[in-house]
Write an enzyme that holds these catalytic residues in place. Structure first.
Site, PDB file in Angstrom:
ATOM      1  N   ASP A  53       0.760  -1.247   0.000  1.00 43.93           N
ATOM      2  CA  ASP A  53       0.000   0.000   0.000  1.00 43.93           C
ATOM      3  C   ASP A  53       0.793   1.302   0.000  1.00 43.93           C
ATOM      4  O   ASP A  53       0.232   2.347  -0.274  1.00 43.93           O
ATOM      5  CB  ASP A  53      -0.984  -0.003   1.182  1.00 43.93           C
ATOM      6  CG  ASP A  53      -2.274   0.750   0.847  1.00 43.93           C
ATOM      7  OD1 ASP A  53      -2.505   1.001  -0.348  1.00 43.93           O
ATOM      8  OD2 ASP A  53      -3.021   1.099   1.763  1.00 43.93           O
ATOM      9  N   HIS A 104       1.839   4.323   6.409  1.00 40.24           N
ATOM     10  CA  HIS A 104       1.685   4.969   5.086  1.00 40.24           C
ATOM     11  C   HIS A 104       0.480   5.903   5.036  1.00 40.24           C
ATOM     12  O   HIS A 104       0.271   6.586   4.032  1.00 40.24           O
ATOM     13  CB  HIS A 104       1.631   3.925   3.973  1.00 40.24           C
ATOM     14  CG  HIS A 104       0.546   2.915   4.140  1.00 40.24           C
ATOM     15  ND1 HIS A 104       0.706   1.781   4.898  1.00 40.24           N
ATOM     16  CD2 HIS A 104      -0.716   2.876   3.660  1.00 40.24           C
ATOM     17  CE1 HIS A 104      -0.424   1.080   4.866  1.00 40.24           C
ATOM     18  NE2 HIS A 104      -1.307   1.723   4.122  1.00 40.24           N
TER      19      HIS A 104
END
Length: 973
Positions: free
Chosen positions: A110, A379
Site C-alpha cells: 500500500d 503509510h
C-alpha cells in the site's frame, strides 16, 4: 489511543477474534497478518487464554503467518531509515519474544511508490522475498505485458548482490479481490461487506455484503474466479498465481468469508480438469516457496527506485511529500529526541548501576516514544494522508512520548548531580524556553552523535546583558539579539563544543564585567517594490564569513550571489516564493488533495515587495527577509531567516562555517495554494536533480517530459538531502523534515514547503481528507555550496548534525543552593566519550528490554514450556548498530572500509564482555541466518547467503553502506 479503541471496536478486534475461530474450524484455511500495532492491542486487551493458545498452534502449523511484522506497514517515500528500522524492530522484538516467530516475507502493498532502501532493509532483516504493488501505472502495464513483474532487486549499489532480494510486483488488480460479477449486479468475494464506524450494526448486516455462494450460482462464481486467475497467469513466468483475497478493513466477520470461499475452492478443485486450475488457501510464504522451487533464472534490477507514483495521467501522488508539514516536522523531532534519550539512558544504566532512577519506569517512558514514533511511520501517518482526528492522535502520542523522554533525561541529570529535588528543573527540547530574570539559568546540552561537534544552541532569554560560563567558570562565546518571534524576548546563541555522547553544562548569568555575550546590532532596509527594481542601478552589499560571501541586492532586498571563498567560485543565486494554484472542483478537472498534486499552471510569484533586516554580530549574521503581497500590505505571509556563522579561533568550525542555515515561515496560506521556495542559480545543471531515499542513499532524478502533468510527475521526495551540480560546483540542501523537491528549470531547485487544499471529491469528503491546513510552518534547510570533493566530505555529517541537533535542557539555580553550583563544577571531568570516525554513524545505542533468549533453540524451548515473558525486562543486553555512511567509490578516503574495535569504542560505558552479531532487527544470529538465494544470470547456481565475518577479539570491519547490528554485554559492576 481513543481512535485505536474506535477501530478496535468497529472491526480490528473482530478480525483477530473471528479469524482465529474460523482457522480452528478447517485445516485447509490460512490467513496472513501484517501490522503488529493492532495485533498487540488485541493480544494484550482482548484475547482470552484459549485464543492465545490457538494463535501459538496456528503459527506452528503455518496456517497463520505474520508478514513484514513491523508495528505498521511504513511509508517508503517520506520516512527516515532510522524510523523504518525502529518500527520493524519493535514489531519483530514482540513476535520473537512472544512466539519465537521471525517474519521472512514482505507485503508492502500500500505505500505510494517504492523506495530502493526498503529491499535492502528487508534483506538485512533476513527476508527471503519482497512484495510491492503501487508503482507507476504505465510502467506496471509494460512490465506486466513482458512478464517482468518479478526480479531480483539489488537496492544498494554498494551492497549489491550481498543484500539483494527477490521482488514481486502485484499486477494491475493490486492487493484487493476484483469484486465484479458478470452474472449479477451485486458484488462478489466480499461476503462480510464493509466495516461501519463507530459501531458494528446491531443486526450483523453490514453494507455492501457480496452475493452469497449458492448451488444455483456456484458454477458461475467459479468461472468468474478462474477467468481472473487465468488472465493474471499470463503476466507471470511460472504457473503459480498469487490471488489476494481481501482488502482494507476486511475479515471482521471471518465465518461468512471462509464458508463462502470453502465452497468455491472445493468446487474448482473437484472440477480442476475442466477448469485447468487448482486452488488452495495460501500464505505469502507458500506462494514464494512455490516460485522458488521452480528454480528459474531471474533478471536483476539495479538500485533505481519506483518513485514518484502515478495512477493515471493526471494523478501524480507527489502532494503527500509535503502534506501536513507540521506533523512531518514533529515526527522527526520526536525520532531525534528518542535517539538521544536511548543512548543517554543506556550510558546511565551502565555507568550508574546504583542510580536512583527506576529503570523499569524509565524503559516505559522510552517505550511510549518508541511506539509513537513507530506508529506515525504508517503509510497514512507521516504522509499526511489521514483525517484531522487521526492526525491529532498521532500528534498527541508523539507529544506525550516526548514529554516522557524529556522527564527521563532531566531525572537522570538530577540523579547524576545528586541535586536536591526541590529545585524546580524543567526540561525543554528544541523549544526556546525562557528563564526567569531573577535567577541564574543553567543549560545542560547533550550531544547524541558519536562525533565531536561544535555548533550553536539557542536559548530564549529576557534580557540582552548576559554572560555565559562553562562548568569550570570559563567564559563561553555567545551572541544575543532581539528575537524573530517577539519584541520582548532575545535569542541567545551559545557556541558549544561537545564530544561524542557527552553533555556539558553552561550557566547564564546577568552580565558581570568584561565577559558579556556579544550583542547583535540591527540594520533595517526599506521595503522594496520588486516591480520597480529593474529601473535602478544595482546596489549590492556583502555578508561574509570565512567560507562564503553572500551578496544581496538593495534594490530588491533579495539574494544576488554566493561566492565560495575556498575556490573563489561565484554562483548567481536568487530565491523567491511561488504558489501553485490548484483546482478543488472535480467538475472542472484534476484536483490536488492530501495525496495528489495537480497544478493548473506554472507557479505564480507571491510577493511584490520585500522587507529586509540584517542582525550582525561577531559570531553570527542573521538576514531576515519578509515577503509581502504588495508594498502597502500590513502582514507578511512568508519570511526567510538566513544565518551565517563565524567561528572564533581555537574552535573546530569546519561544518559550522560551511552551512548556510535557512529557517522559513510560511502561512497561513489561502485555499488551494501550494507554496514553494524556488532557488535559481547560474549552475548549468541540465535540469538534473539528485534526491535521497530515506536518508540512506541518493537517487538520480533527471527531468522527464510527459504528455500530461509534467510538473507534478517531476516532483520527488527529499527526506534529508537533495542537490544540483554542474561540472565543478554543487549546491546541497539538507532538511529536518520531508518535502517535495523538483528541478523545473536549468540551475533551479524548488522545495514545496506547505499546502492548503479544499476539494469536493466524494471520497475525500467522506473521509475528511481535504487538507484544510491553516497552520504556519517553520521548516529549516541547511545549504552547502562548494566543490564536489568538499561537499562530499561534509554532507553526510552535516545532514546528521541537523537531524540530531543537541538536546537542550534547562534548570534554574536560585542563590540559596551553593551546593549545586559546586556540584556542577565537580562533574566537568567527563567520562570517556564514544567517538567514531567521520564515515561511520552510531545508528543505535539502546537497551531494548526484550526478555527473549538470543539462542534460538533455547528461545523456542522456553516458549514451548510456557516460560516466556516472566520477570523484569532485561537491562543487560545493549543493542548497538553502526552504519557506514558512504557508497563504494564515492570518496577516495571516506569510502574505505573501517576497522572498529567495539571494546575500545565502548570503554566509556564499561568493560565489554561479549558481543553477538545479529540481523538488522536483532532476531537472528547472523551465523545461522541463511536467506534464499535466487538464481540470476550473474550467479547461475542457487546458493544461500552466508553472513559477514566477526572476529573473536571484538573488532569488526565495516564496509561501505553496511548497517551492522550487535548485542553487547558489559561486565556487571
Amino acid at each position: 489511543f481513543f481512535i485505536f479503541q474506535e477501530s478496535m471496536h468497529a472491526y480490528a478486534a473482530n478480525v483477530y477474534t473471528t479469524v482465529i475461530e474460523e482457522l480452528m474450524k478447517g485445516k485447509q484455511r490460512k490467513f496472513i497478518a501484517v501490522e503488529q500495532e493492532f495485533f498487540r492491542l488485541w493480544w494484550d486487551m482482548v484475547a482470552t487464554d484459549t485464543q492465545k493458545q490457538q494463535v501459538h498452534q496456528l503459527l506452528q502449523e503455518g496456517r497463520l503467518e505474520f508478514v513484514i511484522g513491523g508495528q505498521v506497514m511504513h511509508d517508503e517515500a517520506v520516512t527516515l531509515i532510522d524510523d523504518q528500522i525502529l518500527q520493524l524492530t519493535e514489531g519483530h522484538g514482540f513476535l520473537y519474544e512472544t512466539f519465537g516467530f521471525r517474519p521472512q516475507f514482505s507485503w508492502h502493498v500500500d505505500p505510494f511508490g517504492a523506495s530502493a532502501t526498503t529491499p535492502t532493509l528487508f534483506a538485512l532483516a533476513g527476508f527471503n522475498a519482497h512484495l510491492i504493488s503501487r508503482i507507476d501505472y504505465d510502467l506496471k502495464a509494460e512490465m506486466q505485458k513482458n512478464k517482468k513483474l518479478q526480479f531480483v532487486w539489488q537496492g544498494s549499489p554498494s551492497l549489491s548482490a550481498r543484500q539483494e532480494i527477490f521482488t514481486h510486483v502485484m499486477d494491475q488488480y493490486s492487493y484487493c479481490t476484483p469484486s465484479q460479477l458478470p452474472f449479477s449486479n451485486r458484488s462478489g468475494f466480499f461476503w462480510n461487506g464493509f466495516a461501519t464506524f463507530p459501531d458494528p450494526p446491531k443486526d450483523g448486516v453490514y453494507p455492501n455484503m457480496s452475493l452469497p455462494v449458492t448451488d444455483a450460482n456456484l458454477h458461475q462464481y467459479a468461472q468468474t474466479m478462474v477467468a481472473n486467475i487465468k488472465e493474471r497467469a499470463a503476466w507471470f513466468r511460472t504457473g503459480d498465481v498469487l490471488w489476494p483475497w481481501g482488502c482494507d478493513k476486511q475479515f471482521f466477520n471471518a465465518s461468512v468469508q471462509y464458508s463462502n470461499m470453502d465452497l468455491l475452492v472445493d468446487y474448482i478443485n473437484k472440477h480442476s480438469a475442466e477448469f485447468g486450475v487448482t486452488v488452495q488457501y495460501a500464505t505469502v510464504s507458500d506462494y514464494f516457496q512455490a516460485v522458488y522451487s521452480r528454480n528459474l533464472t531471474w533478471e536483476t534490477r539495479d538500485s533505481q527506485d519506483f518513485l514518484p507514483y502515478s495512477t493515471e495521467p493526471f494523478q501524480a501522488w507527489t502532494g503527500f511529500y509535503t502534506s501536513r508539514s507540521t506533523l512531518k516536522g514533529i515526527a522527526r523531532r520526536a525520532s531525534s529526541l528518542l535517539y538521544a534519550g536511548e543512548s543517554f539512558f543506556t550510558q546511565y544504566v551502565q555507568k550508574h548501576p546504583e542510580g536512583s532512577v527506576c529503570k523499569c519506569k524509565a524503559l516505559k517512558q522510552l517505550q511510549s516514544l518508541r511506539w509513537a514514533v513507530s506508529e506515525v511511520q504508517h503509510h497514512d501517518g507521516i504522509t499526511g494522508t489521514e483525517s484531522p482526528k487521526v492526525k491529532d492522535m498521532y500528534m498527541n502520542n508523539l507529544m506525550y512520548g516526548m514529554l516522557n523522554v524529556k522527564k527521563l533525561m532531566a531525572s537522570i541529570i538530577f540523579d547524576i548531580n545528586n541535586a536536591k529535588k526541590n529545585g524546580e528543573v524543567y526540561s525543554s527540547v528544541y523549544t526556546k524556553d525562557s528563564g526567569e530574570p531573577d535567577v541564574d539559568l543553567y543549560v545542560v546540552v547533550y550531544n547524541p552523535l558519536a562525533w565531536n561537534i561544535t555548533t550553536f544552541v539557542t536559548v530564549s532569554v529576557s534580557s540582552e546583558a548576559l554572560s555565559v560560563y562553562d562548568e569550570l567558570g570559563r567564559s563561553v562565546p555567545a551572541q544575543v539579539q532581539s528575537s524573530v518571534e517577539s519584541q520582548s524576548t532575545y535569542d541567545l546563541y551559545i557556541l558549544v563544543a561537545i564530544s561524542g555522547l557527552s553533555y556539558r553544562k553552561y550557566s547564564i548569568k546577568p552580565v558581570d564585567g568584561q565577559q558579556a555575550a556579544f550583542v547583535g546590532s540591527s540594520v533595517k532596509y526599506k521595503r522594496r517594490d520588486l516591480a520597480r527594481a529593474g529601473q535602478q542601478r544595482q546596489l549590492l552589499f556583502p555578508v561574509v564569513n570565512s567560507c562564503y560571501q553572500i551578496v544581496f541586492d538593495q534594490n530588491t532586498n533579495l539574494m544576488h550571489s554566493i561566492t565560495d571563498r575556498e575556490t573563489n567560485q561565484t554562483v548567481q543565486f536568487t530565491q523567491e516564493f511561488l504558489e501553485y494554484h490548484v483546482n478543488g472542483d472535480t467538475k472542472k478537472g484534476p484536483i490536488s488533495d492530501n495525496y495528489l498534486f495537480a497544478p493548473n499552471t506554472s507557479a505564480v510569484p507571491v510577493s511584490k515587495a520585500v522587507g529586509l533586516e540584517v542582525m550582525s554580530g561577531s559570531l553570527m549574521t542573521e538576514i531576515r527577509q519578509y515577503f509581502y503581497s504588495n508594498v502597502t500590505s500590513q502582514d507578511y505571509i512568508y519570511a526567510v531567516y538566513t544565518r551565517l556563522y563565524s567561528v572564533p579561533e581555537g574552535h573546530d568550525g569546519k561544518l559550522l562555517c560551511r552551512r548556510i542555515e535557512q529557517e522559513y515561515s510560511v502561512g497561513p496560506l489561502e485555499f488551494n495554494r501550494e507554496a514553494v521556495l524556488r532557488t535559481s542559480t547560474s549552475l548549468n545543471t541540465r535540469q538534473l536533480l539528485y534526491a535521497d531515499n530515506n536518508g540512506y542513499q541518493m537517487q538520480k532524478r533527471p527531468f522527464k517530459a510527459y504528455v500530461n502533468n509534467t510538473v507534478a510527475r517531476n516532483y520527488y521526495p527529499m527526506v534529508q538531502t537533495a542537490y544540483i551540480e554542474d561540472d565543478t560546483t554543487r549546491l546541497m540542501l539538507l532538511a529536518e523534515r520531508a518535502h517535495g523537491v523538483s528541478s523545473q528549470g536549468n540551475g533551479q531547485v524548488e522545495v514545496m514547503l506547505h499546502r492548503r487544499l479544499w476539494n469536493n471529491l466524494e471520497w475525500d469528503l467522506n473521509n475528511n481528507l481535504t487538507l484544510n491546513d491553516s497552520s504556519v510552518v517553520r521548516p529549516v534547510i541547511w545549504l552547502i555550496l562548494g566543490s564536489k570533493a568538499v561537499t562530499n566530505t561534509l554532507y553526510r555529517a552535516s545532514g546528521l548534525a541537523l537531524e540530531h541537533r543537541p538536546v537542550v535542557m534547562f534548570g534554574a539555580l536560585s542563590e540559596d543552593k551553593p551546593k549545586l553550583r559546586r556540584q556542577l563544577k565537580q562533574n566537568s571531568v567527563h567520562d570517556l566519550p564514544v567517538t567514531l570516525p567521520p564515515n561511520l554513524h552510531l545508528q543505535t545505542l539502546s537497551i531494548p528490554g526484550w526478555r527473549y533468549n538470543s539462542n534460538h533453540a533455547e528461545q523456542v524451548r522456553s516458549i514451548h514450556m510456557g516460560e516466556q515473558n516472566q520477570g523484569d525486562p532485561d537491562f543487560s543486553r545493549v543493542l548497538l548498530r553502526i552504519r557506514h555512511l558512504y557508497e563504494v567509490g564515492e570518496d577516495p578516503v571516506l569510502s574505505q572500509p573501517v576497522v572498529v574495535d567495539l571494546k575500545s569504542l565502548l570503554k566509556g560505558l564499561g568493560s565489554v564482555m561479549a558481543v553477538e552479531e545479529r540481523s538488522l532487527t536483532g532476531t537472528w544470529d547472523v551465523n545461522t541466518l541463511e536467506r534464499w538465494k535466487w538464481k540470476t544470470a550473474q550467479y547461475p547456481s542457487k546458493r544461500f547467503f552466508s553472513s559477514t565475518e566477526t572476529s573473536e577479539d571484538f573488532t569488526v570491519t565495516v564496509h561501505p553502506k553496511e548497517i551492522r547490528t550487535f548485542f553487547v554485554y558489559f561486565q556487571v559492576q
